[in-house]
Design a protein around this motif. Structure first.
Motif, PDB file in Angstrom:
ATOM      1  N   PRO A   1      -2.537  15.041  -3.936  1.00  0.00           N
ATOM      2  CA  PRO A   1      -2.851  14.533  -2.597  1.00  0.00           C
ATOM      3  C   PRO A   1      -4.320  14.616  -2.227  1.00  0.00           C
ATOM      4  CG  PRO A   1      -1.749  16.668  -2.474  1.00  0.00           C
ATOM      5  CD  PRO A   1      -1.648  16.223  -3.897  1.00  0.00           C
ATOM      6  N   LEU A   2      -5.035  15.616  -2.732  1.00  0.00           N
ATOM      7  CA  LEU A   2      -6.441  15.745  -2.364  1.00  0.00           C
ATOM      8  C   LEU A   2      -7.302  14.737  -3.122  1.00  0.00           C
ATOM      9  CD1 LEU A   2      -6.550  19.625  -2.199  1.00  0.00           C
ATOM     10  CD2 LEU A   2      -6.493  18.020  -0.280  1.00  0.00           C
ATOM     11  N   ALA A   3      -6.986  14.514  -4.395  1.00  0.00           N
ATOM     12  CA  ALA A   3      -7.686  13.466  -5.138  1.00  0.00           C
ATOM     13  C   ALA A   3      -7.379  12.097  -4.538  1.00  0.00           C
ATOM     14  CB  ALA A   3      -7.279  13.505  -6.610  1.00  0.00           C
ATOM     15  N   ALA A   4      -6.135  11.887  -4.147  1.00  0.00           N
ATOM     16  CA  ALA A   4      -5.759  10.601  -3.541  1.00  0.00           C
ATOM     17  C   ALA A   4      -6.503  10.377  -2.224  1.00  0.00           C
ATOM     18  CB  ALA A   4      -4.253  10.554  -3.315  1.00  0.00           C
TER      19      ALA A   4
ATOM     20  N   VAL B   1       1.167  19.535  -7.477  1.00  0.00           N
ATOM     21  CA  VAL B   1       1.861  18.317  -7.071  1.00  0.00           C
ATOM     22  C   VAL B   1       2.042  17.374  -8.261  1.00  0.00           C
ATOM     23  CG1 VAL B   1       1.731  16.285  -5.585  1.00  0.00           C
ATOM     24  CG2 VAL B   1       1.071  18.523  -4.697  1.00  0.00           C
ATOM     25  N   GLU B   2       1.033  17.287  -9.116  1.00  0.00           N
ATOM     26  CA  GLU B   2       1.135  16.397 -10.275  1.00  0.00           C
ATOM     27  C   GLU B   2       2.129  16.944 -11.302  1.00  0.00           C
ATOM     28  OE1 GLU B   2      -2.818  15.937 -11.753  1.00  0.00           O
ATOM     29  OE2 GLU B   2      -3.578  15.132  -9.850  1.00  0.00           O
ATOM     30  N   GLY B   3       1.950  18.193 -11.685  1.00  0.00           N
ATOM     31  CA  GLY B   3       2.798  18.769 -12.723  1.00  0.00           C
ATOM     32  C   GLY B   3       4.163  19.192 -12.233  1.00  0.00           C
TER      33      GLY B   3
ATOM     34  N   ASP C   1       0.832  -1.202   0.000  1.00  0.00           N
ATOM     35  CA  ASP C   1       0.000   0.000   0.000  1.00  0.00           C
ATOM     36  C   ASP C   1       0.863   1.247   0.000  1.00  0.00           C
ATOM     37  OD1 ASP C   1      -2.251  -1.541   0.045  1.00  0.00           O
ATOM     38  OD2 ASP C   1      -2.403  -1.551   2.204  1.00  0.00           O
ATOM     39  N   VAL C   2       1.441   1.562  -1.153  1.00  0.00           N
ATOM     40  CA  VAL C   2       2.262   2.749  -1.296  1.00  0.00           C
ATOM     41  C   VAL C   2       1.517   3.746  -2.155  1.00  0.00           C
ATOM     42  CG1 VAL C   2       4.423   1.516  -1.008  1.00  0.00           C
ATOM     43  CG2 VAL C   2       3.459   1.759  -3.281  1.00  0.00           C
ATOM     44  N   PRO C   3       1.873   5.038  -2.077  1.00  0.00           N
ATOM     45  CA  PRO C   3       1.148   6.036  -2.858  1.00  0.00           C
ATOM     46  C   PRO C   3       1.112   5.679  -4.330  1.00  0.00           C
ATOM     47  CG  PRO C   3       2.605   7.097  -1.292  1.00  0.00           C
ATOM     48  CD  PRO C   3       2.915   5.627  -1.240  1.00  0.00           C
ATOM     49  N   GLY C   4      -0.054   5.820  -4.920  1.00  0.00           N
ATOM     50  CA  GLY C   4      -0.197   5.511  -6.333  1.00  0.00           C
ATOM     51  C   GLY C   4      -1.408   6.218  -6.893  1.00  0.00           C
TER      52      GLY C   4
END
Length: 318
Positions: A251-254, A241-243, A158-161
């Motif tokens: 992070p908020l969408a995640a 954060v994405e670009g 369970d790592v960030p993805g």
């Protein structure tokens, strides 16, 4: 290599994919890559046989069917022998009897997990590694129930993805969580197994949050505080954060995808262990109280339709 995975739910299937698809990718390697690896492959049988264990026969069959279908879509048609590398069973002895590593993924209270692990250990060879998904139980606490706790270890996929990063892609990170009782040989063997399967094992000590949860939750909480302070709109923060940082998802969408109620609980747990730096932002508590939990309710920090954010991104508004 024989891998036994206890549990047919989402976590169990995730680990099965991590084992199966790392080697599936090598089927489509170039001729030069295949030749370079030929000797290594001959010397070390790294292609795993995965056995899924569960008490519900229907759930076991459904999980195996899903994995076989995904595997068939990943590999070339002439590589159908790979479809024989996944089985399912409701018999625990059959599942773990020949295993090199057993991974417990079923979520229960600590005492139940301990009883299960002790029962599994009775069926294992002395050299077999007994791993626990690190979110199922604290690896050090779980290992206390074993006759040979030195064989115990924790693992976490369970790592960030993001939705774009699937379990069928290789090169991902697996945290190998060293319990207090874990011996060096167990760590070395476990990291070697996942390295051979095409993943990147990272060894961490058994501590609250480990690496991935601490960093993920710290970033998400700071992004929430930026919204709270009216620094920028949620979509703008995610775009930065994405670009700017190259993250696949902001992070908020995640956080929305994970469920804001789950994120609130996780931050509260870390705050209790590590202090106020993980104290949940007030805006998060307010959204959970209002029932805005993210993708599962259609609204969180972002607005969602068909599993996609629809609240706009920077530069797209007219």
């Amino acid at each position: 290599m024989d891998v036994a995975i206890l549990g047919t739910g989402a976590v169990g299937q995730r680990f099965a994919r991590a084992c199966l698809f790392g080697t599936a990718a090598s089927t489509n390697a170039s001729p030069d890559e295949t030749a370079a690896d030929e000797n290594h492959t001959a010397e070390t049988d790294t292609e795993p046989h995965v056995t899924l264990y569960g008490s519900d026969a229907t759930a076991v069959m459904d999980a195996v069917d899903a994995l076989e279908n995904e595997l068939h879509n990943q590999v070339e048609s002439e590589s159908t022998d790979r479809l024989d590398r996944v089985d399912g069973t409701t018999d625990l002895d059959t599942a773990v009897g020949d295993a090199d590593i057993v991974i417990e993924t079923r979520a229960e209270d600590l005492e139940t997990v301990r009883r299960r692990l002790a029962g599994v250990e009775e069926r294992l060879d002395d050299e077999t590694i007994l791993a626990t998904h690190a979110d199922v139980a604290d690896p050090t606490a779980a290992a206390a129930a074993l006759e040979n706790p030195a064989r115990a270890i924790g693992v976490s996929r369970d790592v960030p993805g993001s939705p774009a990063q699937t379990d069928t892609q290789t090169g991902g990170v697996i945290e190998v969580v060293r319990a207090v009782q874990t011996e060096d040989a167990t760590v070395d063997t476990t990291t070697g197994i996942f390295d051979d399967l095409g993943w990147t094992p990272v060894v961490v000590n058994d501590a609250p949050g480990r690496i991935s949860n601490r960093l993920r939750l710290a970033l998400e909480a700071e992004a929430m505080r930026a919204v709270e302070a009216d620094v920028a709109a949620p979509a703008a923060i995610d775009d930065v954060v994405e670009g700017g940082f190259g993250h696949a998802e902001g992070p908020l969408a995640a956080a929305d995808r994970a469920g804001l109620d789950n994120r609130l609980e996780a931050l509260e747990e870390l705050a209790a262990e590590l202090g106020e730096r993980f104290e949940p932002p007030a805006i998060l508590r307010a959204k959970v109280q209002a029932g805005d939990l993210g993708t599962k309710t259609g609204s969180g920090f972002r607005e969602w339709e068909d599993d996609q954010p629809v609240d706009g991104t920077v530069g797209t508004e007219s």
